[in-house]
Write an enzyme that holds these catalytic residues in place. Structure first.
Site, PDB file in Angstrom:
ATOM      1  N   GLU A  46       0.817  -1.200   0.000  1.00 36.17           N
ATOM      2  CA  GLU A  46       0.000   0.000   0.000  1.00 36.17           C
ATOM      3  C   GLU A  46       0.858   1.260   0.000  1.00 36.17           C
ATOM      4  OE1 GLU A  46      -2.186  -2.917   2.838  1.00 36.17           O
ATOM      5  OE2 GLU A  46      -0.159  -2.600   2.054  1.00 36.17           O
ATOM      6  N   ALA A 149      10.503 -35.329 -10.132  1.00 31.63           N
ATOM      7  CA  ALA A 149      10.622 -35.536 -11.575  1.00 31.63           C
ATOM      8  C   ALA A 149      10.638 -37.038 -11.798  1.00 31.63           C
ATOM      9  CB  ALA A 149      11.898 -34.896 -12.110  1.00 31.63           C
ATOM     10  N   ARG A 179      12.382 -22.382  -7.943  1.00 33.49           N
ATOM     11  CA  ARG A 179      13.401 -22.108  -6.926  1.00 33.49           C
ATOM     12  C   ARG A 179      13.421 -20.634  -6.549  1.00 33.49           C
ATOM     13  NH1 ARG A 179      18.814 -25.386  -9.057  1.00 33.49           N
ATOM     14  NH2 ARG A 179      18.033 -27.501  -8.656  1.00 33.49           N
ATOM     15  N   LEU A 199      21.933 -26.054  -6.574  1.00 30.73           N
ATOM     16  CA  LEU A 199      20.596 -25.599  -6.162  1.00 30.73           C
ATOM     17  C   LEU A 199      20.406 -24.099  -6.330  1.00 30.73           C
ATOM     18  CD1 LEU A 199      19.955 -27.745  -2.949  1.00 30.73           C
ATOM     19  CD2 LEU A 199      19.574 -28.334  -5.337  1.00 30.73           C
TER      20      LEU A 199
END
Length: 329
Positions: A46, A149, A179, A199
């Site tokens: 806001e 996967a 990620r 990663l």
């Protein structure tokens, strides 16, 4: 409200422990201000939208995905007070704020100032957009997404544990985008030792959004990694409202067995492995108990692969008075 919700997604994975809120200010059928919660929680959505709108906020309508805060903070004024001071005429809110410091008080303050307030507009979409914050408030832990996967015959790796790469380029790019929307990512010690995964986020422009790296292990953590001894310790992760569990099979099973998975991210690739590794025991005693737990939220093709996103059919996320940890404001 759709635009406000879309803006809120820009802050996902960056604002914890504050919620990722989106805000749009409209005057005379023209958008005059846009905002979303900035990294580390400030400025609030806001405040950002009001700053862009300036004097045009007077008499305008504010669309915001979460009830404007009502509590004082050394990092900035309450958003409900900012809206009142700006002279907005109407505030449309998607979701009540479960933080007991605000819960209902922001709305009451706006109405007491003569501002028209409309609530519960696309509240379901807002719950999904801010699921990390809401899960933390309700359960005292981050929202957990489990990524898997797998081949057509359900294998997550070859029989010897090799899993690089099951999916194609497009699916891997999508996984990197996921990620970037999580504060932390976790793998098991077996995956760490076998694959030495980085990663990180390897998408142009999003490299800085690589998550913190966690490993589930009873041993020592290598440099740059944090250790969790068991899945139940995720509640103690400071500044983490979205946790991505990425491997391997035993770690995935451990989180499922402990009923700590809120969202499933399944990548299916059109190959057959045969004699591959699948998930070990997840604590299922009766096949009937497996039904009705997950709801398909999204599905799409990614090159030759397919991604499916499932959410808990009866998730832990709520907007009631269940706060278990307060954001800094």
């Amino acid at each position: 409200m759709g635009a406000a919700l879309a803006l809120s997604e820009r802050g996902k994975g960056l604002t914890a422990p504050n919620p990722n809120v989106g805000c749009v200010i409209v005057r005379g059928h023209r958008v005059v201000g846009r905002g979303w919660t900035q990294p580390n929680g400030r400025p609030h959505a806001e405040a950002m939208a009001l700053a862009e709108a300036g004097a045009a906020s007077g008499g305008a309508t504010c669309y915001v995905s979460l009830e404007p805060c009502a509590h004082e903070s050394p990092r900035g004024p309450a958003c409900s007070d900012l809206l009142i001071a700006a002279g907005v005429a109407r505030v449309v809110i998607a979701l009540h704020d479960p933080d007991p410091r605000t819960d209902g008080d922001g709305i009451s303050r706006l109405r007491a100032a003569g501002i028209e307030v409309v609530t519960d507009v696309r509240d379901g979409d807002a719950r999904r957009a801010m699921a990390g914050f809401l899960t933390r408030q309700a359960l005292g832990r981050p929202q957990v997404t489990l990524k898997l996967a797998m081949s057509l015959d359900g294998a997550v790796a070859m029989g010897d544990g090799a899993s690089k790469w099951i999916t194609g380029v497009e699916a891997r790019a999508h996984a990197h985008l996921e990620r970037a929307r999580h504060e932390a990512i976790l793998v098991g010690r077996g995956t760490l030792d076998a694959d030495s995964p980085t990663l990180d986020v390897r998408l142009a422009g999003l490299e800085s959004r690589s998550p913190r790296r966690l490993v589930l292990s009873g041993g020592n953590a290598p440099d740059g990694w944090e250790i969790l001894r068991n899945p139940g310790e995720i509640g103690g992760l400071k500044g983490v409202d979205h946790l991505l569990v990425e491997g391997g099979a035993r770690t995935a099973a451990a989180f499922l067995k402990d009923d700590l998975v809120d969202r499933l991210l399944l990548y299916r690739t059109p190959i057959l492995v045969g004699n591959g590794r699948t998930l070990p025991d997840i604590g299922l005693a009766d096949l009937a108990d497996a039904h009705g737990l997950w709801t398909l939220q999204d599905a799409r093709r990614l090159g030759s692969d397919r991604v499916e996103v499932y959410e808990r059919a009866k998730g832990p996320v709520s907007s009631g008075k269940v706060g278990t940890g307060f954001p800094p404001g």
